[in-house]
Design an enzyme around this catalytic site. Structure first.
Site, short mmCIF file in Angstrom:
data_model
loop_
_atom_site.label_atom_id
_atom_site.label_comp_id
_atom_site.label_asym_id
_atom_site.label_seq_id
_atom_site.Cartn_x
_atom_site.Cartn_y
_atom_site.Cartn_z
N SER A 1 54.21 -17.88 4.35
CA SER A 1 53.11 -17.41 5.17
C SER A 1 53.18 -18.10 6.53
CB SER A 1 51.78 -17.65 4.46
OG SER A 1 50.74 -16.92 5.08
N ASP B 1 53.58 -6.93 0.10
CA ASP B 1 52.93 -7.88 1.00
C ASP B 1 52.47 -7.12 2.24
OD1 ASP B 1 52.08 -9.91 2.62
OD2 ASP B 1 53.93 -11.08 2.53
N HIS C 1 52.09 -11.11 -1.25
CA HIS C 1 52.30 -12.31 -0.43
C HIS C 1 52.74 -13.49 -1.28
CE1 HIS C 1 51.88 -13.95 3.57
NE2 HIS C 1 51.01 -14.86 3.21
#
Length: 871
Positions: free
Chosen positions: A552, A632, A664
């Site tokens: 991330s 994602d 994600h």
């Protein structure tokens, strides 16, 4: 690693693990370094619920079913002193969300029995569980009214439908339609990992005795619980049971505003749906959440942010006299952001958990004075409950998966009352963790964790696994993480370093806010200074070998490091990382996030280009593994593909690990095993970290024979060798080494080429070995001698040492060859036995390999000596 080998490895792991049902399943000795298979085998405790009389706790235990590639959850119960532990449910379908009946004689819970998720009731004095609801839609969460007569249910419904039956009918009709297109006229079109279809999470009420469910949010174009992570904590019954306080996002006349606002409000709705919801927090344009009533029903407590559009603002604890009092902030000088709150039975204390200096600590706040006290600092606590003078929570740390703890205020510390993973923990060896601090960017004090490698030896030098957290407003808390657990790297022989850079939580709101508009600035400085500080403080941390990994925001930072700090690491791992932060605005779904952190819209603000990884691709040179999931929608998979495109086009060693079924995060057990195996292999490849005995090609050993003329100042020899294994042979290329025993100088090199390996075996062992060898196509291992130590005697025997460096996977390892030198007349013969540290791709756990053990390795060496006179 080859795709075929990854799949074979995952299957091998699954075949080795026993079924993981029941508590405290024995794990055979002896112990071994912590491994991803240990990570997925741990039983996970969650959602503890304290009985009304404060004597018992019902909770959820999740076990991993590798064959089904999923987690399975059951309900358990235990007394607060740790006695009378027993399993309440054992159905093949999951059970979750236990809630006590007000009289403590039964437990309500969610179960997917019969093909639909519904509320069930289990009497504790004997008898079978029975369904309480039979809704035409799945029930996602529920709450029980204080008098036990009414259920509040959340279900996903069409906003314009009058009841759940209408939604079920429309869903069935839509399923028959062969056209699959959807027309959108407003944001949001998708969120997290799902495309949105116009349906909303709504709260319904229904009598426990039966009846028609009423949508108390009818017509509200908002979600309660909030998507994607909201739950039953998003709504609460009022003390009289006649109304509900719900949490929902407030959107203006433009419905697309949902994509860029964080204005969640609390609404009051009657349980019979007879009146429209009334906004209780309209004066606050920021986030209001988690309504909780005091035991006497006279106070509503909730959490509130103050900055509109900012999802990482500090949550303040607000107290509102019920029903019509004014709200006031409790503990306004307490610079922490609570994640959850619960009242003590007497209503005089609020218990809370919050990020706190590398931990997620437990606090007590006095309701009268607002004074906050730290009850338990170390570890990570959640799932709070309070009754009869006790506080109950699940607690965990870097070395302990979540277990239940009980704390009596005034005690010296919490008492652990469950030990579900006791035997599993006894079977593994972990690395010890230590919190350290240093001066980072702008003179701020920055904290970081270091986790020692398993079987730590202080005189050794260990490569670094440098983990970078996401958020970016997050923290490396002292917890037992199931995706980024530092013990998986410590078990593989790495020193794990984790820095809570500028923007992290738990160090005061000003520290968190300081990252705004400065993503690649102060955070990068903190990471650089943190690595430098760790290497200075801990001499066993290698100063040259190490890889950086992040997901991330951590993935964004890896892409930024590739260009802004290209000489920092030997390899990188970018998981769900943004390559082009400017375009990242246009392909994400939560627009409030980049708009706040980068100060506005990308076509108006320069911050999007200020620290954009794509602008520094020209500097990239570090090998990188890229990981991304196709579901994602937070950081879209094309960002990962674009990163891989750039790496491949520049000729940088790189791999792309793609998961079509993950978002994600990597959640499925088999995918987690594959992910960890691929990542550890990538680190091993570039740091040169040798694996444990049992890998396919653990070591090569043989004799070095040298002939030297004592009258000459230079001597050379040519060495050829073949490593023999049951599975195959690896020819070692010719090399030449010259040295002068009189001066101690040595030069030349010896090259070992694993790509020329062949295999002899047939069948399954041969296939596995071929896949291991296929994955071994990395740069050659090269031994470069540097000097010869020891006095040389022209007549007799001399004990010398040929000292040099062997480089494998970019990692340099010292290599010493003891020489017995015999001088006879004009000839000198030298013999020595040596061992070559050899790196094969795979796991450190020897049991993971089908190929045979290292004891089957033998080496044949041939040498031809030559004499050269002094120049």
């Amino acid at each position: 690693m080859s795709i075929r080998y990854c799949a074979a490895l995952a299957l091998a792991v699954m075949s080795l693990l026993a079924p993981l049902a029941g508590a405290q399943t024995a794990v055979p000795a002896p112990s071994h370094p912590f491994h991803v298979t240990d990570l997925v085998s741990m039983q996970r405790i969650s959602d503890p619920q304290l009985s009304p009389d404060g004597r018992r706790i019902v909770f959820v235990v999740r076990s991993t079913d590798l064959e089904a590639n999923r987690g399975r959850t059951d309900l358990w119960i235990v007394d607060v002193d740790g006695t009378n532990l027993r399993q309440l449910t054992s159905h093949a379908e999951n059970e979750s969300s236990p809630r006590w009946a007000p009289d403590g004689k039964a437990v309500y819970f969610l179960a997917g029995r019969g093909g639909s998720e519904q509320v069930w009731r289990l009497p504790l004095d004997g008898g079978e569980a029975a369904a309480v609801t039979s809704q035409p839609l799945d029930v996602d969460s529920f709450q029980l009214s204080p008098d036990g007569r009414t259920l509040a249910l959340s279900m996903r419904t069409w906003v314009d439908c009058a009841d759940a039956a209408c939604t079920a009918k429309r869903d069935a009709e839509r399923a028959k339609n062969k056209a699959t297109g959807t027309v959108y006229d407003s944001l949001m079109v998708r969120h997290w990992d799902s495309w949105l279809d116009g349906k909303r999470n709504h709260v319904f009420t229904v009598p426990v005795a039966g009846g028609t469910a009423v949508d108390v949010m009818k017509g509200m174009n908002t979600d309660c619980p909030g998507r994607p992570f909201g739950g039953a904590e998003d709504y609460a019954f009022t003390p009289d049971g006649k109304s509900l306080v719900i949490t929902g996002k407030t959107v203006g006349a433009n419905p697309a505003e949902e994509a860029w606002t964080t204005n969640y409000d609390l609404y009051l709705v009657p349980v019979d749906g007879s009146a429209a919801p009334r906004n209780l927090t309209a004066a606050n344009a920021a986030w209001d959440a988690r309504p909780v009533f005091s035991p006497d029903g006279r106070t509503l407590a909730y959490l509130a942010m103050s900055k509109p559009g900012y999802e990482a603002d500090r949550y303040r604890i607000m107290l509102r006299g019920w029903p019509d009092g004014m709200a006031r902030e409790l503990a306004p000088t307490w610079d922490r952001s609570p994640a959850e709150i619960v009242f003590a039975p007497d209503g005089k204390t609020l218990y809370a958990t919050a990020d706190n200096l590398g931990h997620h600590s437990l606090f007590a706040i006095d309701v009268a004075s607002g004074k906050a006290s730290e009850l338990v600092k170390d570890g990570n606590f959640g799932g709070l409950g309070a009754a009869a003078g006790l506080v109950v929570a699940h607690g965990e740390s870097f070395t302990l998966p979540a277990e239940l703890f009980v704390l009596e205020p005034g005690d010296s510390g919490p008492t652990q009352i469950t030990h579900f993973n006791k035997d599993r923990l006894a079977a593994v060896r972990m690395g010890g963790a230590e919190l350290f601090s240093f001066t980072g960017a702008a003179g701020r004090t920055v904290y970081g964790w270091i986790v020692k490698p398993v079987d730590f030896v202080p005189t050794k030098s260990y490569p670094v696994a440098f983990l970078i957290h996401g958020g970016p407003q997050g923290s490396w808390n002292n917890d037992f993480h199931y995706r980024w657990n530092p013990q998986t790297y410590a078990g593989a022989g790495y020193a794990v370093i984790m820095i809570d850079f500028t923007g992290s939580t738990g160090y005061g709101q000003a520290f968190t806010d300081a990252i705004k508009g400065d993503w690649g600035g102060a955070p990068l400085v903190d990471l650089q200074k943190g690595l430098e500080a760790a290497r200075a403080k801990y001499p066993w941390v290698s100063k040259t070998r190490g890889c950086a990994l992040g997901a991330s925001f951590g993935g964004y930072m890896i892409n930024w490091i590739a260009g802004a700090w290209p000489d920092g690491f030997q390899c990188l791992v970018s998981h769900s990382g943004t390559l082009d932060e400017a375009f990242g605005y246009f392909d994400t779904e939560e627009l409030w996030f980049p708009e706040y952190d980068h100060g506005g819209l990308p076509w108006e603000k320069p911050d999007y280009a200020k620290h954009n990884p794509v602008t520094l691709i020209k500097n990239w040179k570090t090998p990188m593994l890229v990981v991304h999931g196709s579901k994602d929608y937070r950081v879209v998979v094309t960002q990962g593909i674009g990163t891989f495109n750039a790496l491949q086009r520049k000729g940088i060693p790189s791999q792309f690990l793609h998961f079509p079924d993950e978002n994600h995060w990597i959640l499925k057990p088999a995918n987690s095993i594959l992910w960890h195996g691929t990542v550890i292999d990538w680190l091993n490849r570039w740091t040169g970290e040798a694996l444990l005995a049992g890998s396919a090609l653990a070591a090569a050993a043989g004799e070095l024979v040298v002939t030297v003329d004592p009258a000459a100042t230079k001597a050379s020899f040519v060495l050829r060798a073949t490593l023999h294994k049951a599975e195959g042979r690896i020819p070692l290329t010719a090399g030449e080494i010259r040295f002068d025993p009189a001066t101690g100088r040595a030069s030349g090199k010896l090259v070992f080429d694993a790509t020329k390996a062949t295999t002899d075996n047939e069948g399954r062992d041969r296939k596995m070995h071929e896949e291991v060898l296929e994955s071994a196509k990395y740069p050659d291992a090269v031994f470069v001698p540097e000097k010869v130590e020891g006095p040389f005697n022209n007549t007799g025997v001399s004990k010398l040492k040929l000292i040099g460096t062997i480089t494998i996977h970019g990692g340099a390892h010292p290599l010493t060859v003891p020489l017995d030198v015999q001088a006879t007349g004009t000839q000198v013969s030298a013999k020595g036995t040596f061992q070559i540290p050899y790196v094969a791709w795979g796991m450190k756990d020897p049991s993971m390999f089908v190929v045979r053990a290292a004891k089957e390795v033998d080496v044949t060496l041939e040498s031809a000596g030559s004499i050269a006179p002094a120049p």
